[in-house]
Write a protein that holds these residues in place. Structure first.
Motif, PDB file in Angstrom:
ATOM      1  N   ASP A  41     -37.737 -44.617  -5.327  1.00 25.35           N
ATOM      2  CA  ASP A  41     -39.145 -44.410  -4.970  1.00 25.35           C
ATOM      3  C   ASP A  41     -40.066 -44.957  -6.050  1.00 25.35           C
ATOM      4  O   ASP A  41     -41.107 -45.544  -5.752  1.00 25.35           O
ATOM      5  N   ILE A  98     -53.047 -46.003   9.929  1.00 26.70           N
ATOM      6  CA  ILE A  98     -51.835 -45.381  10.485  1.00 26.70           C
ATOM      7  C   ILE A  98     -50.623 -46.272  10.216  1.00 26.70           C
ATOM      8  O   ILE A  98     -49.528 -45.814   9.936  1.00 26.70           O
ATOM      9  N   PRO A 121     -48.467 -48.677   7.952  1.00 27.08           N
ATOM     10  CA  PRO A 121     -48.345 -48.939   6.512  1.00 27.08           C
ATOM     11  C   PRO A 121     -48.782 -50.360   6.139  1.00 27.08           C
ATOM     12  O   PRO A 121     -49.401 -50.581   5.105  1.00 27.08           O
ATOM     13  N   GLY A 154     -54.117 -40.021   1.431  1.00 28.75           N
ATOM     14  CA  GLY A 154     -53.297 -39.124   0.618  1.00 28.75           C
ATOM     15  C   GLY A 154     -52.023 -39.783   0.116  1.00 28.75           C
ATOM     16  O   GLY A 154     -51.074 -39.106  -0.251  1.00 28.75           O
ATOM     17  N   PRO A 168     -49.925 -44.201   4.907  1.00 32.57           N
ATOM     18  CA  PRO A 168     -48.924 -43.561   5.771  1.00 32.57           C
ATOM     19  C   PRO A 168     -47.496 -43.762   5.277  1.00 32.57           C
ATOM     20  O   PRO A 168     -47.197 -44.825   4.734  1.00 32.57           O
ATOM     21  N   ALA A 169     -46.712 -42.737   5.390  1.00 33.89           N
ATOM     22  CA  ALA A 169     -45.295 -42.782   4.988  1.00 33.89           C
ATOM     23  C   ALA A 169     -45.136 -43.219   3.535  1.00 33.89           C
ATOM     24  O   ALA A 169     -44.249 -44.012   3.217  1.00 33.89           O
ATOM     25  N   ARG A 170     -46.015 -42.735   2.646  1.00 31.08           N
ATOM     26  CA  ARG A 170     -45.970 -43.000   1.200  1.00 31.08           C
ATOM     27  C   ARG A 170     -46.143 -44.472   0.863  1.00 31.08           C
ATOM     28  O   ARG A 170     -45.894 -44.887  -0.264  1.00 31.08           O
ATOM     29  N   TYR A 209     -50.084 -37.251 -10.031  1.00 31.19           N
ATOM     30  CA  TYR A 209     -50.734 -36.031  -9.526  1.00 31.19           C
ATOM     31  C   TYR A 209     -49.768 -35.214  -8.675  1.00 31.19           C
ATOM     32  O   TYR A 209     -49.653 -34.000  -8.830  1.00 31.19           O
ATOM     33  N   ILE A 210     -49.056 -35.902  -7.752  1.00 33.60           N
ATOM     34  CA  ILE A 210     -48.160 -35.187  -6.840  1.00 33.60           C
ATOM     35  C   ILE A 210     -47.020 -34.521  -7.613  1.00 33.60           C
ATOM     36  O   ILE A 210     -46.688 -33.359  -7.387  1.00 33.60           O
ATOM     37  N   PHE A 219     -48.910 -31.573  -9.788  1.00 34.54           N
ATOM     38  CA  PHE A 219     -49.602 -30.452  -9.164  1.00 34.54           C
ATOM     39  C   PHE A 219     -48.987 -29.988  -7.849  1.00 34.54           C
ATOM     40  O   PHE A 219     -49.252 -28.891  -7.419  1.00 34.54           O
ATOM     41  N   VAL A 220     -48.196 -30.820  -7.201  1.00 34.40           N
ATOM     42  CA  VAL A 220     -47.526 -30.372  -5.969  1.00 34.40           C
ATOM     43  C   VAL A 220     -46.120 -29.910  -6.314  1.00 34.40           C
ATOM     44  O   VAL A 220     -45.713 -28.812  -5.956  1.00 34.40           O
ATOM     45  N   ASN A 221     -45.385 -30.761  -7.036  1.00 37.51           N
ATOM     46  CA  ASN A 221     -44.008 -30.416  -7.393  1.00 37.51           C
ATOM     47  C   ASN A 221     -43.923 -29.594  -8.671  1.00 37.51           C
ATOM     48  O   ASN A 221     -42.846 -29.146  -9.050  1.00 37.51           O
ATOM     49  N   LYS A 222     -45.028 -29.403  -9.360  1.00 41.97           N
ATOM     50  CA  LYS A 222     -45.156 -28.549 -10.531  1.00 41.97           C
ATOM     51  C   LYS A 222     -44.285 -29.010 -11.704  1.00 41.97           C
ATOM     52  O   LYS A 222     -44.023 -28.241 -12.626  1.00 41.97           O
ATOM     53  N   ASP A 252     -54.331 -25.373  -5.298  1.00 41.79           N
ATOM     54  CA  ASP A 252     -54.279 -26.064  -6.596  1.00 41.79           C
ATOM     55  C   ASP A 252     -55.091 -25.296  -7.626  1.00 41.79           C
ATOM     56  O   ASP A 252     -54.674 -25.078  -8.758  1.00 41.79           O
ATOM     57  N   ALA A 296     -44.017 -25.424  -1.753  1.00 39.99           N
ATOM     58  CA  ALA A 296     -44.916 -26.585  -1.837  1.00 39.99           C
ATOM     59  C   ALA A 296     -44.107 -27.880  -1.913  1.00 39.99           C
ATOM     60  O   ALA A 296     -44.446 -28.875  -1.265  1.00 39.99           O
ATOM     61  N   GLN A 297     -43.014 -27.865  -2.686  1.00 43.20           N
ATOM     62  CA  GLN A 297     -42.180 -29.074  -2.802  1.00 43.20           C
ATOM     63  C   GLN A 297     -41.472 -29.361  -1.480  1.00 43.20           C
ATOM     64  O   GLN A 297     -41.368 -30.521  -1.054  1.00 43.20           O
ATOM     65  N   ASN A 305     -43.049 -36.165   3.925  1.00 40.88           N
ATOM     66  CA  ASN A 305     -42.624 -37.541   3.653  1.00 40.88           C
ATOM     67  C   ASN A 305     -41.612 -38.000   4.695  1.00 40.88           C
ATOM     68  O   ASN A 305     -41.668 -39.128   5.187  1.00 40.88           O
ATOM     69  N   ALA A 333     -43.365 -38.475   8.140  1.00 42.65           N
ATOM     70  CA  ALA A 333     -44.238 -39.651   8.102  1.00 42.65           C
ATOM     71  C   ALA A 333     -43.406 -40.935   8.126  1.00 42.65           C
ATOM     72  O   ALA A 333     -43.811 -41.924   8.736  1.00 42.65           O
ATOM     73  N   SER A 334     -42.241 -40.923   7.499  1.00 42.20           N
ATOM     74  CA  SER A 334     -41.446 -42.155   7.423  1.00 42.20           C
ATOM     75  C   SER A 334     -40.905 -42.556   8.794  1.00 42.20           C
ATOM     76  O   SER A 334     -40.780 -43.753   9.065  1.00 42.20           O
ATOM     77  N   GLN A 352     -44.630 -43.121  11.194  1.00 43.35           N
ATOM     78  CA  GLN A 352     -45.490 -44.266  10.884  1.00 43.35           C
ATOM     79  C   GLN A 352     -44.771 -45.371  10.120  1.00 43.35           C
ATOM     80  O   GLN A 352     -45.211 -46.501  10.100  1.00 43.35           O
TER      81      GLN A 352
END
Lengths: 300, 411
Positions: A71, A157, A159, A243, A246-248, A258-259, A262-265, B68, B370-371, B378, B381-382, B385
């Motif tokens: 990734d 929508i 990618p 965000g 689409p699909a990263r 950031y992810i 703050f998301v995965n800590k 957050d 959250a994870q 993900n 979405a994969s 889209q």
């Protein structure tokens, strides 16, 4: 005598540093300390949900994990593509509009005001407006496309198309600033140089390559570096519009930081990616400066 | 001098009762910005201030940044006295050690015994209670009765085949869509209907389960609906909700709160909305709960505990039902429920389906909800889209779940 010598030494040599010290301290606190702390954090295992286990030193583990993740390479690829495309387009569009605005045409000042308007809008507002314009169902762009008989596009929508949609938004927002910088640079080139070139038989194209571009070198030095750095760390348009989707497909490294944080800590992993991003920025900037130093300007 | 002392004494006598020296309770709760909920919390605040002679200071941020901000405050140690949270985030706060156990501040046994099972399951860890879940949500299929009747359907769909055929027949783009799904945030909440509906989960008995045929089947159904044209592509969830209460979408999955939102938006089509059980084979549906907790760093824990008790008084629970159209955490008197059903017939479906409710976060994964959410988003979405097939996306998700499970924090 000795006392007056000490006073003289202090006022001529040490006093300037004494005056500059508060600013240096401020820069150290708000710039250097966070960078150093991030660097140190990248060698630790600092996870918000595992703080009870303590913070351990793990060496290069976070970096190994980063480089061995497939990734990461996808995010790096899209980061570099986005940076290069938006920087190049902002510069080219800025140069073209600066050349046009530098012509002695009527309503020139009104045209300059119109060009600067996108720059005045806050980035998030810009992103939200374009988000609605790109909307597949209700957006004005797809409405206009269907009005002229074309197929509505999945702007944010798909990618493949989202990359260009978001890049266009960033370019629209940033190119006015490039325009103003280049316009100022163009106006600082002495007219005598163009007259001399004309007398030597140089046409418009040759004047552009042999007078205008070298004359813009001091501006380019600053402008391109700033554009590269801004676009490399750009998150606002991407975050607001998709965000990272689409699909990263638009998850650039800055957003990934950031992810991860703050998301995965996982703050230490996020710090490692942040350090890598910083190093990439330094390498790009230094490479560009080196390439530019080989070119000749008027004062070289 | 004596005159000055008397004057100061009189001033104090006046100022103290008027609140100059009153205790202060600080609250952080995004529902102050949500229609329906805002009125409830404002009323609670006013009544609590009057009864306890205290000042309540509430702060709210939009829900998109609420969790957050909450995490930042908890980690920094500079917190309010009371926070609202959903169950998806509560687990991570407990695992991080940020919450005060409530057992010495409240009679938690009463809540754990009388409230819905989600209270104990979600808020109790290692014998300690960390939150009181004052609201419960179940999901159902929300549909427009008139649109279904006009298309010739006398009842809502009862299985997958009917759901798809209804959706196709009710689709007349761009003015009307038959069945909407969510293709951007929050995907996990939406795809969970399908997973729970097929009786499966992403993690089972502590092992990754994304390659389970039922999970793949659920994902393929989701993709089928997304590609079929009966769903308005690229529309975010708040707009999908608005489209439904404006009569542009015939069927969607949502919770009881949706009716409160539609009513607060003065929807012309409110009376046309009804609810039906989720038409998937397992007979199960998604359910969650939300509540209040006190952080360890709170300044005024005892007052915060009184506030939690106040919110959960039976009279206030009835108020909560009336304002928010959500089920309170505790049992309601039969008479109150019967009266509510009469005015809001759709509510009965949600109450009866409560017994079939399942949380979308698998057991044991609350600390990493959250994870998990991000990984699922993900994955979906994969294949929605991106260019990935469902099988390939699920295989990657399985690998990521293995990694996630390896690093589960100890509780």
């Amino acid at each position: 005598m000795l006392r007056s010598e000490i006073v003289k030494t202090f006022t001529t040599k040490a006093f300037p540093y004494f005056l500059a010290f508060p600013m240096f301290l401020l820069v150290a606190i708000i710039v250097l300390y966070p960078i150093a702390a991030t660097f140190v954090l990248s060698f630790q295992d600092y996870h918000l949900l595992r703080l009870a286990d303590g913070v351990k030193f793990v060496g290069l583990l976070n970096y190994i994990k980063t480089f061995s993740s497939s990734d990461f390479w996808s995010f790096l690829k899209v980061t570099l593509e986005y940076t290069v495309v938006t920087t190049a387009c902002c510069y080219l569009l800025g140069l073209i509009s600066a050349l046009i605005l530098n012509l002695p045409i009527k309503f020139c000042s009104w045209a300059r005001l119109a060009v600067i308007l996108p720059w005045i809008l806050p980035p998030v507002v810009t992103a939200l407006v374009w988000l609605w314009m790109y909307d597949y169902q209700f957006g004005v762009i797809n409405y206009l496309l269907s009005w002229v008989g074309l197929t509505p596009q999945e702007w944010l929508i798909s990618p493949r198309i989202a990359f260009w949609g978001i890049s266009l938004t960033a370019i629209w927002k940033i190119f006015p600033w490039a325009t103003m910088m280049l316009l100022a640079g163009l106006q600082s080139i002495p007219l005598e140089y163009y007259e001399a070139a004309m007398m030597d038989g140089a046409g418009r194209l040759k004047q552009f390559f042999y007078v205008t571009l070298p004359g813009l070198k001091p501006v380019n030095n600053v402008l391109v570096v700033l554009l590269l750095v801004w676009n490399l760390r750009s998150v606002d348009y991407i975050y607001v519009m998709t965000g990272g989707g689409p699909a990263r497909s638009m998850e650039v490294l800055a957003l990934n930081v950031y992810i991860e944080g703050f998301v995965n800590k996982n703050f230490s992993y996020a710090s490692a990616i942040g350090v890598i991003l910083l190093l990439i920025g330094i390498v790009i900037t230094l490479s560009y400066q080196k390439a530019l130093s080989k070119q000749t300007g008027f004062n070289d | 001098m004596l005159k000055r002392i008397v004057l100061i004494g009189c001033l104090l006598l006046v100022l103290v009762p008027t609140g100059f020296c009153r205790e202060k309770l600080t609250i952080f709760n995004y529902q102050y910005l949500e229609p329906g909920f805002a009125q409830f919390w404002k009323e609670i605040e006013t009544n609590f201030e009057k009864e306890y002679n205290v000042d309540v200071e509430a702060t709210a941020v939009p829900s998109s940044s609420y969790y957050d901000q909450t995490l930042i405050q908890l980690v920094s140690g500079r917190t309010a006295d009371i926070y609202y949270t959903n169950d998806a985030n509560l687990g991570s706060y407990i695992a991080g050690g940020y919450l005060e156990p409530l057992d010495k501040l409240l009679n938690t046994k009463r809540y754990n015994k009388n409230f819905f099972p989600t209270q104990e399951k979600t808020a109790m860890v290692n014998g300690k209670t960390y939150a009181i879940m004052h609201q419960t949500g179940t999901w159902a299929l929300i549909y427009n009765k008139r649109m279904l009747a006009e298309a010739g359907f006398t009842r809502p769909p009862r299985n997958v085949e009917e759901l798809l055929s209804y959706g196709q027949k009710l689709t007349k783009p761009p003015l009307q869509y038959g069945l909407a799904v969510v293709d951007s945030y929050p995907i996990f909440e939406e795809i969970a209907h399908y997973l729970i509906g097929f009786g499966t989960s992403y993690v089972v008995d502590g092992k990754p389960n994304a390659m389970d045929p039922k999970v793949i089947q659920a994902h393929k159904l989701y993709k089928q609906i997304y590609d079929s044209g009966m769903h308005p592509k690229g529309v975010k969830k708040p707009v999908l909700r608005q489209m439904q209460w404006e009569g542009k979408i015939a069927m969607r999955f949502d919770g009881t709160w949706y009716f409160g939102m539609a009513k607060a938006a003065n929807s012309k089509f409110y009376d046309e909305l009804d609810a039906a059980p989720v038409p998937f084979p397992s007979g199960l549906n998604q359910a969650n709960c939300s509540g209040l907790f006190i952080p360890k760093a709170a300044q005024n824990k005892k007052l915060a505990a009184k506030y939690i008790d106040f919110v959960n008084r039976p009279a206030n629970q009835v108020k909560f039902l009336n304002y928010s159209t959500m089920l309170p955490g505790g049992p309601l008197p039969e008479k109150v429920l019967a009266n509510y059903y009469q005015q809001n017939p759709w509510f009965k479906v949600f109450v009866t389906r409560g017994a079939y409710g399942r949380n979308r976060v698998p057991d044991g994964l609350a600390p990493v909800a959250a994870q998990l959410t991000k990984l699922v988003e993900n994955c979906v979405a994969s294949f929605l889209q991106g260019n990935e097939s469902v099988e390939s996306a699920n295989k990657k998700l399985n690998e990521e779940l293995t990694e996630l499970l390896k690093n589960l924090p100890k509780q």
